[in-house]
Structures are given as structure tokens and as C-alpha cells.
Design an enzyme around this catalytic site. Structure first.
Site, mmCIF file in Angstrom:
data_model
loop_
_atom_site.group_PDB
_atom_site.id
_atom_site.type_symbol
_atom_site.label_atom_id
_atom_site.label_comp_id
_atom_site.label_asym_id
_atom_site.label_seq_id
_atom_site.Cartn_x
_atom_site.Cartn_y
_atom_site.Cartn_z
ATOM 1 N N SER A 99 0.831 -1.219 0.000
ATOM 2 C CA SER A 99 0.000 0.000 0.000
ATOM 3 C C SER A 99 0.860 1.261 0.000
ATOM 4 C CB SER A 99 -0.989 0.006 1.161
ATOM 5 O OG SER A 99 -0.381 -0.378 2.364
ATOM 6 N N ASP A 112 -2.559 -9.097 11.143
ATOM 7 C CA ASP A 112 -3.891 -9.530 10.721
ATOM 8 C C ASP A 112 -4.411 -10.780 11.435
ATOM 9 O OD1 ASP A 112 -4.265 -7.476 8.842
ATOM 10 O OD2 ASP A 112 -2.956 -8.511 7.436
ATOM 11 N N ARG A 169 2.308 -5.725 16.859
ATOM 12 C CA ARG A 169 0.926 -5.260 16.695
ATOM 13 C C ARG A 169 -0.035 -6.397 17.018
ATOM 14 N NH1 ARG A 169 1.469 -3.246 10.595
ATOM 15 N NH2 ARG A 169 2.417 -5.328 10.513
HETATM 16 N N1 NMX Z 1 1.134 -20.100 5.213
HETATM 17 C C1 NMX Z 1 1.624 -20.956 4.303
HETATM 18 N N2 NMX Z 1 2.693 -20.723 3.542
HETATM 19 C C2 NMX Z 1 3.322 -19.548 3.735
HETATM 20 C C3 NMX Z 1 2.909 -18.610 4.686
HETATM 21 C C4 NMX Z 1 1.747 -18.918 5.429
HETATM 22 N N3 NMX Z 1 1.236 -18.061 6.320
HETATM 23 N N4 NMX Z 1 3.746 -17.562 4.646
HETATM 24 C C5 NMX Z 1 4.656 -17.817 3.687
HETATM 25 N N5 NMX Z 1 4.397 -19.027 3.132
HETATM 26 C C6 NMX Z 1 5.073 -19.647 1.998
HETATM 27 C C7 NMX Z 1 4.958 -18.721 0.792
HETATM 28 O O1 NMX Z 1 3.693 -18.833 0.156
HETATM 29 C C8 NMX Z 1 6.114 -19.185 -0.050
HETATM 30 O O2 NMX Z 1 5.728 -20.370 -0.684
HETATM 31 P P1 NMX Z 1 6.214 -20.743 -2.194
HETATM 32 O O3 NMX Z 1 7.695 -20.865 -2.072
HETATM 33 O O4 NMX Z 1 5.505 -22.005 -2.489
HETATM 34 O O5 NMX Z 1 5.804 -19.586 -3.052
HETATM 35 C C9 NMX Z 1 7.165 -19.527 1.006
HETATM 36 O O6 NMX Z 1 6.445 -19.748 2.235
HETATM 37 C C10 NMX Z 1 8.187 -18.434 1.224
HETATM 38 O O7 NMX Z 1 7.522 -17.228 1.510
HETATM 39 P P2 NMX Z 1 8.203 -16.112 2.444
HETATM 40 O O8 NMX Z 1 9.450 -15.660 1.772
HETATM 41 O O9 NMX Z 1 8.307 -16.579 3.833
HETATM 42 O O10 NMX Z 1 7.087 -14.981 2.434
HETATM 43 P P3 NMX Z 1 6.923 -13.746 1.436
HETATM 44 O O11 NMX Z 1 7.830 -12.663 1.886
HETATM 45 O O12 NMX Z 1 7.013 -14.171 0.015
HETATM 46 O O13 NMX Z 1 5.405 -13.338 1.706
HETATM 47 C C11 NMX Z 1 3.501 -12.981 3.077
HETATM 48 C C12 NMX Z 1 4.995 -12.724 2.902
HETATM 49 C C13 NMX Z 1 3.002 -12.129 4.234
HETATM 50 C C14 NMX Z 1 2.771 -12.548 1.800
HETATM 51 C C15 NMX Z 1 3.288 -14.489 3.372
HETATM 52 O O14 NMX Z 1 3.883 -14.825 4.595
HETATM 53 C C16 NMX Z 1 1.821 -14.888 3.395
HETATM 54 O O15 NMX Z 1 1.256 -15.186 2.326
HETATM 55 N N6 NMX Z 1 1.166 -14.898 4.596
HETATM 56 C C17 NMX Z 1 -0.258 -15.181 4.678
HETATM 57 C C18 NMX Z 1 -1.048 -13.949 4.268
HETATM 58 C C19 NMX Z 1 -0.917 -12.839 5.292
HETATM 59 O O16 NMX Z 1 -1.059 -13.048 6.481
HETATM 60 N N7 NMX Z 1 -0.702 -11.597 4.805
HETATM 61 C C20 NMX Z 1 -0.703 -10.412 5.680
HETATM 62 C C21 NMX Z 1 0.664 -9.731 5.813
HETATM 63 C C22 NMX Z 1 0.554 -8.545 6.706
HETATM 64 N N8 NMX Z 1 -0.192 -7.444 6.097
HETATM 65 O O17 NMX Z 1 -1.049 -6.887 6.729
HETATM 66 O O18 NMX Z 1 0.060 -7.074 4.966
HETATM 67 C C1 MLT Z 2 1.904 -3.832 6.682
HETATM 68 O O1 MLT Z 2 1.489 -3.409 7.770
HETATM 69 O O2 MLT Z 2 1.978 -3.123 5.671
HETATM 70 C C2 MLT Z 2 2.204 -5.288 6.558
HETATM 71 O O3 MLT Z 2 2.698 -5.812 7.747
HETATM 72 C C3 MLT Z 2 2.961 -5.675 5.333
HETATM 73 C C4 MLT Z 2 4.397 -5.256 5.221
HETATM 74 O O4 MLT Z 2 4.944 -4.511 5.996
HETATM 75 O O5 MLT Z 2 5.028 -5.770 4.253
#
Ligand code: NMX
Ligand code: MLT
Length: 431
Positions: free
Chosen positions: A233, A364, A318
């Protein structure tokens, strides 16, 4: 007792001078490098942005203006807005002046309500919020001053005006969206004597909530306000604003990014997951049942929402703040209990699976269960509250970027062909 604009006017010349000197004296020094993995991997960890509102430490989480978020949980959102922009907390008089300024600006133009009314009744509330913000673009102070030939060093001033209007109006719009979208009765007008959080809580018009709901909304608005500038964002807002698109265009775009399930929409996805657990086990599950359910989610190729982070490598402070709030307010609530149990069960599973770099909960993971506790069961609304809060951070970042004359964002892209040719010549690229 300076106003926010006066305080900014005092601060900005020093900030400009500091940045100018830094670039002049050290402009060619290397602060980061990019690997092939990073180029294909969402630029993770590449230091290529500057953000002076907040910073995220991988184990401690976010600090705003140098103050850790855990020390800001009792503050008002207005105080956070001042802190984001000036790097200091306001004194009591300045805070009162800012509150009045925002109350004065909180009237939402009728055309916004007309636009929202004309949208499909099943629009996602985030689409409604983003559209409402976009449609106000026509009244942007920046747009008007730019058309009149404003000088570059003054760009930040009408951007601040737009930011103040946005911060003041968004809670009113967001509360209105809640009432319209879920047939809750007429939109409730703002009470021009209340602070942002109390007003938002009141305008939502929740039935049967006590005073702690107001505390909760204030806390919610504080915790989600800013998370440095590399998140989707903030980065999107910055990129769009860098083309000198006004703040309405930029913030609306940023919110569209927040609406993705890997970013802000994860709060709705997370509550959905928790409710699936509750339905399946007819209440809070045993550790073993939850363990199996979490593994089933992973085995079906889905993520566990609310867990993992691109930067953090420890429990998000948080999330901790929400957990503490829930432990005080509703320790016996079944949905909250599932969230607390998930915190115990899921991190070891994600660690065992070995994919996620961060197995811990992010912001979240817990917020939705508290909204649910207060009777807000329409979980596809939850990201809107995140959006109202995030506007504090992304608009502050935009004002500061204008102040230091940030240029248009334009990194260089390369082709896969170029990448292959380059790595062939350079076998010893560092990891
Ligand atoms: N559950 C299952 N698999 C996961 C999760 C999870 N919560 N988090 C990461 N992975 C997987 C990810 O999909 C990736 O798989 P692949 O290699 O098959 O593509 C692998 O682990 C490596 O990912 P990371 O490098 O640890 O994470 P990345 O930096 O790419 O992504 C998020 C970060 C936040 C997008 C990821 O952890 C996620 O999808 N979490 C669940 C969604 C979530 O809670 N998002 C909210 C974030 C906070 N916000 O408010 O923005
Ligand atoms: C945020 O608050 O924007 C989330 O934790 C995602 C991030 O920092 O990448």
C-alpha cells in the site's frame, strides 16, 4: 503552540538540507546490491527506498518517529498522525488544535454519497472506499495549485491540505460504507466534538457495545497506521504520487493494493479461517484438532492467513497488542480463544513445513476476532478499518516525499535473456 503546518514549515528546511548534503557528499556510496533471486523475488530486502515516518526492525517490529509501537498503544490516532509527519508527539495544545482542524474538515461532499449509492449493492467495501476516495480527486488542493503553476518547493503544502481532508473524511466515509453496505440504517453524521477514533466508533452505530469499543477502534487505528514504505500500500501510493498525481489518486491506488489477500485483506481471510475451525469442531478445538486442520490447509496449497511476513522474523508487536487487549476484554470469547490457540499451534507447524521464512503471526492474525467479539460479523468490512488507519501513514509519507522533492519512480528492468547472459559472465555473484 504551533499548528501542524507551522511545525512542518519549521522542520522541512532542515530535512531538505540534510538530504541534499547526504546525496552531495555520499551519493556514490553503495548501500545495497541486488541478486538474481531478489530481482525475481519481489525485491525482498533490497534497500532502495527512504522512509522517515517509521521503520521496521525484523525482530522488534515497527517504530514510529523512533518510538516503538508498544509504547504508542494508548495514544490517539491524531497524535500518531502528528508523530508521523513531524517526528515528535504533539503537546496538549497542538493536539487540541489538530483535532479541531480535522473536525472542521470532516464534512463529506454529497457527490461521494451519491457515487456510493450508485454502486452495485454487492460491491466489496474496499472497492467502495477506494472509489469514494478517487471521486474526491476533483477537489484536490494539489491539483488546483499545480494547474496554477505552483513552485516545486511548495508542493508539500497543498499535499498536506489534501492529507488533512482525507484523514478527516475517511472515517466518516468508511462508517457510512458499513451502514449502507450492510443495511444498518441511515448514515450517521460526524459529531464535531469527538476525536477521530471515538467518532468512527460512534458513526459505525454498533448496537450493544460499551466504551471499550471506542478504545479498541482507537487502538486499531494506531496499530495499522504505518509500516515503513516497502509494503504494497505504501509503495504503490509513493509510486503513483511520484508522477505528481494528487493524493486522492495515489491513496486510492494504495488501498487497491491493501485489498489483496496477501496484504490487508488477510484480516478478513484470517477470521474466515478461524470461523471454519469453529464450525468444524463446534467451538474451540483441541490442540490436536487444530494441528490437523492447519496441516490440511497447507496440504491443500493454501496459506495460513495472518501468519508470515516479508520483513518480520518474530511475532509482530501489533499482534501482541491485540492479543493483550483480547486477554483483558474477552478471554472467554470462543473465537478469540481459537486465535490464541492458533498462536500456540501454528508457528511450529510452519517451522516444520520449512517454507515460510517467518512462522509467526502478523497484525492480521488477531484483529478480526476482536471485531467479531464486538458484534461486527461482516468480516469483508475489516480491511476498510485497516485502510482508514493506513491513510495516516501513506499520506504522511507522501507529504514528506513532496517536501524533499522525490523524483518520479522509475527503476530499470532487464529481460530474462539479459539476466542469463549476465550471470554467465559473472559466476561468482554474491548471495
Ligand atoms: N502459510 C503458508 N505458507 C506460507 C505462509 C503462510 N502463512 N507464509 C509464507 N508461506 C510460503 C509462501 O507462500 C512461499 O511459498 P512458495 O515458495 O511455495 O511460493 C514460502 O512460504 C516463502 O515465503 P516467504 O518468503 O516466507 O514470504 P513472502 O515474503 O514471500 O510473503 C507474506 C509474505 C506475508 C505474503 C506471506 O507470509 C503470506 O502469504 N502470509 C499469509 C497472508 C498474510 O497473512 N498476509 C498479511 C501480511 C501482513 N499485512 O497486513 O500485509
Ligand atoms: C503492513 O502493515 O503493511 C504489513 O505488515 C505488510 C508489510 O509490511 O510488508
Amino acid at each position: 503552540m504551533p499548528t501542524l503546518k507551522e511545525k512542518m514549515s519549521q522542520r522541512i528546511p532542515g530535512v531538505r538540507e540534510e538530504v541534499k548534503k547526504l546525496v552531495k557528499e555520499h551519493g556514490s556510496k553503495v548501500i545495497s546490491e541486488v541478486t538474481v533471486t531478489q530481482a525475481y523475488g519481489g525485491m525482498r530486502g533490497v534497500k532502495s527506498l527512504v522512509c522517515d515516518t517509521s521503520e521496521v526492525d525484523l525482530s522488534r517490529g515497527v517504530s514510529i518517529g523512533g518510538i516503538h509501537i508498544s509504547e504508542l498503544t494508548e495514544k490517539l490516532p491524531e497524535e500518531i498522525f502528528w508523530l508521523l509527519l513531524t517526528g515528535e508527539l504533539p503537546d496538549a495544545d497542538s493536539l487540541e488544535t489538530l483535532k479541531k482542524e480535522l473536525q472542521k474538515r470532516s464534512t463529506v461532499p454529497q457527490y461521494v454519497w451519491d457515487t456510493l449509492n450508485a454502486m452495485p449493492k454487492d460491491s466489496h467495501p474496499m472497492t467502495m472506499l477506494s472509489t469514494a476516495i478517487l471521486v474526491m480527486e476533483k477537489d484536490s488542493h494539489f491539483k488546483k495549485s499545480y494547474a496554477e503553476g505552483m513552485r516545486k518547493e511548495n508542493y508539500w503544502e497543498p499535499t498536506l491540505e489534501d492529507a488533512l481532508d482525507l484523514v478527516a473524511r475517511t472515517p466518516v466515509i468508511a462508517a457510512g460504507i458499513y451502514r449502507m453496505r450492510y443495511n444498518k440504517g441511515p448514515v450517521i453524521q460526524p459529531d464535531k466534538t469527538l476525536d477521530l477514533g471515538a467518532n468512527y466508533a460512534k458513526m459505525l452505530g454498533m448496537k450493544g457495545v460499551d466504551k471499550t469499543f471506542t478504545d479498541f477502534i482507537r487502538l486499531y487505528l494506531v496499530l495499522h497506521s504505518d509500516h515503513e514504505s516497502g509494503n504494497v500500500s505504501a509503495f504503490t501510493t509513493h509510486t503513483v504520487a511520484s508522477a505528481l498525481s494528487n493524493l486522492y489518486y495515489a491513496v486510492s491506488a494504495g488501498l487497491n493494493g491493501l485489498a489483496g489477500p496477501l496484504h490487508g485483506l488477510a484480516n478478513q481471510e484470517c477470521l474466515k479461517w478461524v470461523l471454519m475451525v469453529k464450525d468444524m469442531f463446534k467451538g474451540a478445538p483441541t490442540d490436536e484438532q487444530l494441528h490437523k486442520f492447519a496441516w490440511d490447509t497447507l496440504k491443500s496449497g493454501k496459506v495460513i492467513p495472518g501468519y508470515g511476513h516479508a520483513v518480520l522474523r518474530q511475532t509482530d508487536p501489533r499482534f501482541t497488542a491485540f492479543l493483550e487487549f483480547g486477554n483483558r476484554m474477552c478471554p472467554k470469547d470462543e473465537v478469540f480463544q481459537i486465535v490464541a490457540k492458533t498462536f500456540k499451534v501454528v508457528p511450529p507447524i510452519l517451522t516444520e513445513q520449512g517454507k515460510a521464512k517467518d512462522p509467526w503471526p502478523n497484525v492480521d492474525a488477531g484483529s478480526g476476532s476482536l471485531l467479531w467479539h464486538y458484534g461486527m460479523t461482516e468480516f469483508d468490512y475489516y480491511t476498510v478499518i485497516f485502510g482508514v488507519s493506513r491513510i495516516l501513514g501513506i499520506s504522511s509519507q507522501a507529504v514528506l516525499s513532496r517536501a524533499i522533492g522525490s523524483p518520479i519512480v522509475r527503476p530499470k528492468s532487464v529481460t530474462t535473456k539479459w539476466m542469463k547472459a549476465t550471470v554467465a559472465k559473472e559466476p561468482a555473484l554474491k548471495a
